[in-house]
Write a protein that holds these residues in place. Structure first.
Motif, mmCIF file in Angstrom:
data_model
loop_
_atom_site.group_PDB
_atom_site.id
_atom_site.type_symbol
_atom_site.label_atom_id
_atom_site.label_comp_id
_atom_site.label_asym_id
_atom_site.label_seq_id
_atom_site.Cartn_x
_atom_site.Cartn_y
_atom_site.Cartn_z
ATOM 1 N N MET A 1 0.843 -1.200 0.000
ATOM 2 C CA MET A 1 0.000 0.000 0.000
ATOM 3 C C MET A 1 0.876 1.247 0.000
ATOM 4 N N ILE A 2 0.467 2.259 -0.768
ATOM 5 C CA ILE A 2 1.233 3.511 -0.810
ATOM 6 C C ILE A 2 1.280 4.120 0.587
ATOM 7 N N GLU A 3 2.476 4.474 1.001
ATOM 8 C CA GLU A 3 2.659 5.074 2.322
ATOM 9 C C GLU A 3 1.891 6.385 2.407
ATOM 10 N N ARG A 4 1.186 6.574 3.512
ATOM 11 C CA ARG A 4 0.413 7.795 3.691
ATOM 12 C C ARG A 4 1.261 8.870 4.353
ATOM 13 N N SER A 5 1.158 10.076 3.832
ATOM 14 C CA SER A 5 1.782 11.215 4.497
ATOM 15 C C SER A 5 0.775 11.790 5.492
ATOM 16 N N GLU A 6 1.285 12.453 6.500
ATOM 17 C CA GLU A 6 0.393 13.113 7.456
ATOM 18 C C GLU A 6 -0.398 14.194 6.728
ATOM 19 N N PRO A 7 -1.754 14.169 6.807
ATOM 20 C CA PRO A 7 -2.532 15.185 6.084
ATOM 21 C C PRO A 7 -2.215 16.590 6.557
ATOM 22 N N ALA A 8 -2.206 17.510 5.624
ATOM 23 C CA ALA A 8 -1.823 18.895 5.925
ATOM 24 C C ALA A 8 -3.015 19.825 5.743
ATOM 25 N N GLY A 9 -3.187 20.737 6.666
ATOM 26 C CA GLY A 9 -4.199 21.768 6.490
ATOM 27 C C GLY A 9 -3.720 22.833 5.519
ATOM 28 N N ILE A 10 -4.674 23.525 4.908
ATOM 29 C CA ILE A 10 -4.361 24.623 3.982
ATOM 30 C C ILE A 10 -5.070 25.863 4.499
ATOM 31 N N CYS A 11 -4.362 26.976 4.522
ATOM 32 C CA CYS A 11 -4.950 28.219 5.003
ATOM 33 C C CYS A 11 -4.656 29.344 4.016
ATOM 34 N N LEU A 12 -5.701 30.022 3.574
ATOM 35 C CA LEU A 12 -5.569 31.222 2.746
ATOM 36 C C LEU A 12 -5.990 32.413 3.584
ATOM 37 N N GLU A 13 -5.126 33.407 3.637
ATOM 38 C CA GLU A 13 -5.404 34.605 4.437
ATOM 39 C C GLU A 13 -5.410 35.828 3.531
ATOM 40 N N GLY A 14 -6.598 36.332 3.233
ATOM 41 C CA GLY A 14 -6.740 37.544 2.425
ATOM 42 C C GLY A 14 -6.111 37.448 1.052
ATOM 43 N N VAL A 15 -6.240 36.290 0.414
ATOM 44 C CA VAL A 15 -5.573 36.057 -0.874
ATOM 45 C C VAL A 15 -6.344 36.721 -2.017
ATOM 46 N N SER A 16 -5.607 37.453 -2.843
ATOM 47 C CA SER A 16 -6.183 38.118 -4.019
ATOM 48 C C SER A 16 -5.321 37.822 -5.233
ATOM 49 N N ALA A 17 -5.928 37.966 -6.403
ATOM 50 C CA ALA A 17 -5.202 37.799 -7.665
ATOM 51 C C ALA A 17 -5.701 38.835 -8.655
ATOM 52 N N THR A 18 -4.777 39.630 -9.171
ATOM 53 C CA THR A 18 -5.104 40.657 -10.158
ATOM 54 C C THR A 18 -4.371 40.357 -11.461
ATOM 55 N N MET A 19 -5.117 40.315 -12.562
ATOM 56 C CA MET A 19 -4.546 40.080 -13.894
ATOM 57 C C MET A 19 -4.481 41.403 -14.655
ATOM 58 N N GLN A 20 -3.500 41.489 -15.536
ATOM 59 C CA GLN A 20 -3.380 42.668 -16.389
ATOM 60 C C GLN A 20 -3.828 42.324 -17.804
ATOM 61 N N ASP A 21 -4.836 43.047 -18.288
ATOM 62 C CA ASP A 21 -5.338 42.868 -19.645
ATOM 63 C C ASP A 21 -4.965 44.088 -20.482
ATOM 64 N N ARG A 22 -4.471 43.836 -21.695
ATOM 65 C CA ARG A 22 -3.996 44.931 -22.540
ATOM 66 C C ARG A 22 -5.075 45.970 -22.807
ATOM 67 N N ASN A 23 -6.310 45.526 -22.956
ATOM 68 C CA ASN A 23 -7.402 46.446 -23.289
ATOM 69 C C ASN A 23 -8.163 46.946 -22.059
ATOM 70 N N ARG A 24 -8.337 46.058 -21.079
ATOM 71 C CA ARG A 24 -9.185 46.413 -19.939
ATOM 72 C C ARG A 24 -8.397 46.801 -18.687
ATOM 73 N N GLY A 25 -7.078 46.679 -18.757
ATOM 74 C CA GLY A 25 -6.270 47.041 -17.597
ATOM 75 C C GLY A 25 -6.315 45.972 -16.528
ATOM 76 N N ALA A 26 -6.291 46.379 -15.267
ATOM 77 C CA ALA A 26 -6.256 45.439 -14.144
ATOM 78 C C ALA A 26 -7.611 44.763 -13.954
ATOM 79 N N ILE A 27 -7.596 43.438 -13.862
ATOM 80 C CA ILE A 27 -8.811 42.656 -13.627
ATOM 81 C C ILE A 27 -8.608 41.844 -12.362
ATOM 82 N N VAL A 28 -9.473 42.032 -11.396
ATOM 83 C CA VAL A 28 -9.373 41.292 -10.133
ATOM 84 C C VAL A 28 -10.097 39.963 -10.295
#
Length: 360
Positions: A1-28
């Motif tokens: 059986m594949i060895e199990r790793s200890e499960p890990a929690g995931i935490c996102l704190e105030g995460v944002s992502a802004t893309m730059q579009d040539r025509n529309r500028g910044a897109i959140v």
């Protein structure tokens, strides 16, 4: 059986992502998202196209850096850590298999990069292929497999490295409907067996409800509600969530009276009783939701009535559209063998339990 790793929690704190579009500028694309994924749970990011769910997944994976906020895996800040150092497995929508490598070679690739010995490769790959139901397929090439089998190879390749976190980006969207149902069950079974913390992205609400411990519903880059499938269905926090998790009738009404924890509402002259839920005073407009399957349609008698507009027979159920107080109700009746014959133009009575009418 594949060895199990200890499960890990995931935490996102105030995460944002802004893309730059040539025509529309910044897109959140993602706006100040806070999220805690518990160790060992399967959490689904659910929402329509463009809501930010895949961008959020890619930031967890390390394929894209956030423009703001922090990402932690097992308490470690990985916000600026490369993807190959995050101890994750990723299953892509398009499988992303190497066409020139055998199935064994595809699954073994991640272990080879980690300089595992030949004996370790043989054992781990054989076990991974057995886990996903592909024992004996190691010498075949990807083009000799069906779409469902290729997706199993992608899954085996993700788990063979024993990641602490497993990420899925709409993995079943290229499969036919029947195979999707089968594969989602296999993914859920495997995730529970290995107890790997998993984040799963889909736009299919039924798929999300079938496999998830919890679901984060996303709209316009934000998480608008996070809960179990049952809680989201029974207690949606907005009209958007009600309409996206299952089907719902959204009705405009006016409060007529409030007394003893119950409220009478008026819908175009038709009266419904519901629990008050902190309702506004009489005379105020409100919106309520009613699920199609919670409405009983019977031969015309006392109480609320409507007129059948359409009747659609679908084998295991019959769907009706009924005009009710100047608005349209969708109604579902199961077990059509026992169904009375209600036809377009018929006036019918409706039975709607007060517990199934909810204020938005």
């Amino acid at each position: 059986m594949i060895e199990r790793s200890e499960p890990a929690g995931i935490c996102l704190e105030g995460v944002s992502a802004t893309m730059q579009d040539r025509n529309r500028g910044a897109i959140v694309a993602v706006r100040n998202v806070d999220l805690d994924v518990k160790p060992g749970e399967l959490l689904t990011l659910l929402g329509p196209s463009g809501c930010g769910k895949t961008t959020t997944l890619r930031m967890i994976a390390g394929f894209q850096e956030p423009s703001g906020g922090k990402i932690l895996i097992a308490g470690r800040d990985v916000t600026h850590v490369p993807a190959n150092q995050r101890d994750i497995g990723f299953v892509f929508q398009n499988y992303a298999l190497f066409p020139h490598l055998t199935i064994f070679g595809n699954v073994a690739y991640g272990l080879q990069v980690r300089n595992k010995s030949a004996s370790e490769l043989q054992r781990a790959v054989t076990e991974a292929l057995e886990l996903v139901g592909l024992a004996g397929f190691g010498e075949r090439l990807p083009n000799e497999l069906s779409g469902g089998q290729q997706q199993r190879v992608a899954l085996a390749r993700a788990i063979v490295i024993r990641p602490r976190v497993l990420l899925f980006d709409e993995p079943l969207s290229n499969l036919d409907a029947k195979l999707r149902v089968s594969m989602r069950g296999e993914i859920r079974h495997l995730q529970r067996t290995l107890k790997i913390t998993t984040v799963y992205v889909t736009h299919d609400q039924e798929e999300a409800m079938a496999i998830s411990d919890r679901i984060a519903v996303m709209e316009a880059g934000r998480i608008v509600q996070l809960d179990t499938a049952e809680a989201l269905y029974r207690r949606p926090g907005s009209a958007f969530v009600a309409g996206f998790i299952g089907r719902a009738n959204l009705l405009r009404a006016t409060v007529e009276s409030v007394r003893d924890g119950r409220m009478m509402i008026d819908i175009g002259g038709q009266k419904l009783v519901m629990r008050s839920e902190g309702a506004p005073a009489p005379g105020n407009p409100v919106s309520v939701i009613v699920r199609p399957e919670s409405i009983a349609i019977v031969a015309s008698s006392s109480g609320p009535t409507g007129v059948v507009r359409t009747r659609t027979y679908l084998g295991d159920k019959i769907e009706y559209e009924v005009t009710f107080g100047g608005q349209m109700l969708n109604i579902v009746r199961f077990n059509p063998a026992d169904d009375e014959e209600f036809l377009p133009g018929d006036t019918v009575s409706l039975r709607i339990p007060e517990t199934n009418v909810r204020l938005v």
